[in-house]
Design a protein around this motif. Structure first.
Motif: not given
Length: 77
Positions: A46-50, A52
């Motif tokens: 999963h890609k992280r949103l941190r 972004s």
């Protein structure tokens, strides 16, 4: 039809099952497939949103974040 479902770990290419006596001497069907947990780990991580939203950051306003609430409340009074 009687069925047994069990989850076992394959070690060194071998799988050992304990079959109940009711199945002895009978023809059985064996289906082997991976569990959903293992197949999910094979997918892309999963890609992280941190970080972004960094492009929207205002460094000059960050210093005021600690006192922003108290400043706003005191201005309203």
């Amino acid at each position: 039809m009687e069925a047994i479902r069990t989850i076992e770990r394959v070690t060194h290419g071998e799988l050992h099952l304990q079959v109940p006596e009711a199945f002895w001497g009978k023809e059985v069907e064996v289906i082997i497939r991976t569990t959903a947990r293992e197949s999910a780990s094979l997918t892309k991580p999963h890609k992280r949103l941190r970080g972004s939203l960094n492009k929207y950051a205002h460094p000059e306003r960050m210093a005021r974040e600690q006192t922003a609430w108290s400043d706003t409340v005191s201005d309203a009074l």
